[in-house]
Design a protein around this motif. Sequence first.
Motif, mmCIF file in Angstrom:
data_model
loop_
_atom_site.group_PDB
_atom_site.id
_atom_site.type_symbol
_atom_site.label_atom_id
_atom_site.label_comp_id
_atom_site.label_asym_id
_atom_site.label_seq_id
_atom_site.Cartn_x
_atom_site.Cartn_y
_atom_site.Cartn_z
ATOM 1 N N VAL A 142 12.359 -2.991 -8.610
ATOM 2 C CA VAL A 142 12.386 -2.964 -10.230
ATOM 3 C C VAL A 142 11.252 -2.506 -10.387
ATOM 4 O O VAL A 142 10.757 -2.555 -12.194
ATOM 5 N N CYS A 143 10.243 -1.998 -9.954
ATOM 6 C CA CYS A 143 9.022 -1.478 -10.161
ATOM 7 C C CYS A 143 9.448 -0.065 -10.796
ATOM 8 O O CYS A 143 8.775 0.798 -9.587
ATOM 9 N N PRO A 144 8.596 0.234 -11.822
ATOM 10 C CA PRO A 144 8.469 1.684 -12.848
ATOM 11 C C PRO A 144 7.874 2.963 -11.831
ATOM 12 O O PRO A 144 7.536 3.602 -11.190
ATOM 13 N N SER A 145 6.536 2.140 -11.852
ATOM 14 C CA SER A 145 5.930 2.820 -10.406
ATOM 15 C C SER A 145 6.079 3.114 -9.507
ATOM 16 O O SER A 145 5.151 3.955 -8.646
ATOM 17 N N SER A 151 2.514 7.205 -3.880
ATOM 18 C CA SER A 151 1.333 6.761 -2.918
ATOM 19 C C SER A 151 1.133 5.249 -3.210
ATOM 20 O O SER A 151 -0.106 4.988 -2.689
ATOM 21 N N PHE A 152 1.873 4.646 -4.091
ATOM 22 C CA PHE A 152 1.496 3.078 -4.845
ATOM 23 C C PHE A 152 2.770 2.540 -3.980
ATOM 24 O O PHE A 152 3.081 2.109 -3.351
ATOM 25 N N GLY A 153 1.226 1.790 -3.252
ATOM 26 C CA GLY A 153 1.746 0.892 -2.183
ATOM 27 C C GLY A 153 3.175 -0.284 -2.753
ATOM 28 O O GLY A 153 4.177 -0.742 -1.708
ATOM 29 N N GLY A 154 2.922 -0.831 -3.780
ATOM 30 C CA GLY A 154 4.235 -1.368 -4.774
ATOM 31 C C GLY A 154 3.712 -2.891 -4.761
ATOM 32 O O GLY A 154 3.144 -3.867 -3.866
ATOM 33 N N PRO A 155 4.711 -4.205 -5.536
ATOM 34 C CA PRO A 155 3.592 -5.374 -5.538
ATOM 35 C C PRO A 155 4.157 -5.983 -4.513
ATOM 36 O O PRO A 155 3.865 -6.820 -4.041
ATOM 37 N N SER A 156 5.392 -5.932 -3.482
ATOM 38 C CA SER A 156 5.770 -6.298 -2.022
ATOM 39 C C SER A 156 4.086 -6.533 -1.279
ATOM 40 O O SER A 156 3.786 -7.577 -0.923
ATOM 41 N N SER A 185 -1.834 2.407 -9.855
ATOM 42 C CA SER A 185 -0.491 3.208 -10.752
ATOM 43 C C SER A 185 0.398 1.757 -11.195
ATOM 44 O O SER A 185 1.434 1.730 -11.978
ATOM 45 N N CYS A 186 -0.298 0.720 -10.783
ATOM 46 C CA CYS A 186 0.247 -0.720 -11.481
ATOM 47 C C CYS A 186 0.208 -0.666 -12.649
ATOM 48 O O CYS A 186 -0.716 -0.859 -13.729
ATOM 49 N N VAL A 187 1.591 -0.385 -13.624
ATOM 50 C CA VAL A 187 1.481 -0.437 -14.933
ATOM 51 C C VAL A 187 1.414 -1.455 -15.799
ATOM 52 O O VAL A 187 1.560 -1.673 -17.140
ATOM 53 N N HIS A 188 1.077 -2.986 -15.303
ATOM 54 C CA HIS A 188 1.500 -3.843 -15.732
ATOM 55 C C HIS A 188 2.465 -4.494 -16.569
ATOM 56 O O HIS A 188 2.480 -5.335 -17.460
ATOM 57 N N CYS A 189 3.575 -3.750 -16.264
ATOM 58 C CA CYS A 189 4.909 -4.015 -17.025
ATOM 59 C C CYS A 189 5.188 -5.797 -16.366
ATOM 60 O O CYS A 189 6.441 -6.045 -17.662
ATOM 61 N N LYS A 190 5.120 -6.565 -15.472
ATOM 62 C CA LYS A 190 5.980 -7.471 -15.220
ATOM 63 C C LYS A 190 7.105 -7.490 -14.470
ATOM 64 O O LYS A 190 7.601 -8.837 -14.236
ATOM 65 N N ASN A 191 7.759 -6.761 -14.755
ATOM 66 C CA ASN A 191 9.141 -6.869 -14.048
ATOM 67 C C ASN A 191 9.387 -7.960 -13.280
ATOM 68 O O ASN A 191 10.233 -8.483 -12.571
ATOM 69 N N PRO A 202 3.753 -11.184 -9.058
ATOM 70 C CA PRO A 202 2.815 -9.638 -8.013
ATOM 71 C C PRO A 202 2.094 -9.705 -8.974
ATOM 72 O O PRO A 202 1.100 -8.764 -8.654
ATOM 73 N N GLU A 203 2.480 -9.481 -10.804
ATOM 74 C CA GLU A 203 1.217 -8.852 -11.379
ATOM 75 C C GLU A 203 0.181 -9.554 -11.130
ATOM 76 O O GLU A 203 -1.181 -8.536 -11.412
ATOM 77 N N VAL A 204 0.285 -10.708 -11.603
ATOM 78 C CA VAL A 204 -1.002 -11.711 -11.486
ATOM 79 C C VAL A 204 -1.841 -11.570 -10.793
ATOM 80 O O VAL A 204 -2.767 -11.370 -10.624
ATOM 81 N N LEU A 205 -1.047 -11.245 -9.576
ATOM 82 C CA LEU A 205 -1.881 -10.987 -7.992
ATOM 83 C C LEU A 205 -2.577 -9.402 -7.908
ATOM 84 O O LEU A 205 -3.525 -9.215 -7.959
ATOM 85 N N ILE A 206 -1.699 -8.821 -8.542
ATOM 86 C CA ILE A 206 -2.181 -7.299 -8.526
ATOM 87 C C ILE A 206 -3.489 -7.362 -9.539
ATOM 88 O O ILE A 206 -4.754 -6.874 -9.126
ATOM 89 N N THR A 207 -3.222 -8.038 -10.700
ATOM 90 C CA THR A 207 -4.435 -8.059 -11.588
ATOM 91 C C THR A 207 -5.776 -8.329 -10.508
ATOM 92 O O THR A 207 -6.415 -8.546 -11.137
HETATM 93 S S1 SF4 Z 1 3.834 -4.669 -13.056
HETATM 94 FE FE1 SF4 Z 1 3.094 -3.440 -11.707
HETATM 95 S S2 SF4 Z 1 3.573 -3.726 -9.837
HETATM 96 FE FE2 SF4 Z 1 4.961 -5.204 -10.533
HETATM 97 S S3 SF4 Z 1 6.634 -4.085 -11.546
HETATM 98 FE FE3 SF4 Z 1 5.022 -3.488 -13.672
HETATM 99 S S4 SF4 Z 1 4.075 -2.185 -12.458
HETATM 100 FE FE4 SF4 Z 1 5.319 -2.738 -10.675
#
Ligand code: SF4
Length: 231
Positions: A142-145, A151-156, A185-191, A202-207
């Motif tokens: 579900v991640c737009p990035s 090159s983005f590792g992804g939320p998982s 690359s994460c745009v913090h959309c919170k999907n 995941p978004e909280v942990l990425i931040t």
């Molecule tokens: S918050 Fe970041 S990692 Fe999570 S879905 Fe959005 S772009 Fe992807």
Amino acid sequence: MRVRIKRFKEGRIIEDTYNLEIEDKRTVLDILYLIREMEPTLSFRAMCRASICGTCAVKVNGEHKLACNTQVESETEELVIEPVDNSVPIKDLVVEQDYLFERMRKAALWIEAKDNLELKPSDIQKTQKSWDCILCGICNNVCPSVQSDTSFGGPSLFTKAFGVVEDKRNGEDKLKQLIPFNIQSCVHCKNCDIYCPKACTPEVLITLIEGRMLKKGYIQRKTEDFGFLGF
Ligand code: SF4
Ligand code: SF4
Ligand code: FES
């Protein structure tokens, strides 16, 4: 109930429709097993039936879910089941999942203990969200990035990484190993937070990881972060 299954077959998506009588509170996975009794060639992944193995992610009426923990009301008129997004399909509902483990291997996401330090319950609690992750991949689906930046590792990856980088037993600098995975690359959309079936945030942990990487100088603050200042 009408069940439409979009199956990846020989390079394209085909659709099969089944009419079923379903008892209340059956799961999407129960329904897939019922359909497989009629259509033995239908492929899907599932092992534990208990939201633990992380293999059964599919799209159900347009939303990413674990088939085994998604209940269906008997009066539901139509169910559309299809493969997850942002993925390489293999057959029917089965998609490539090895990449999840490959990325973890590349980032060397394991603990390299420097001595016999023991964790306190509070240390474990701090990283609980990371250890709750079952690597189902839904956050990536579900991640737009993930879609726009290969090159983005992804939320998982970052969810799993949090538990490792925060573990004080490490002798190695695990944070440094995340540099190639383009966390910014994460745009913090919170999907990812919305759809994660285990509430791992995941978004909280990425931040949190991003903040630690900035502090160490492993990444630079993005200039657009100051866009709200209007100059
Ligand atoms: S918050 Fe970041 S990692 Fe999570 S879905 Fe959005 S772009 Fe992807
Ligand atoms: S963070 Fe959540 S959605 Fe992502 S892989 Fe782990 S359990 Fe699945
Ligand atoms: S079958 Fe294991 S998570 Fe669904």
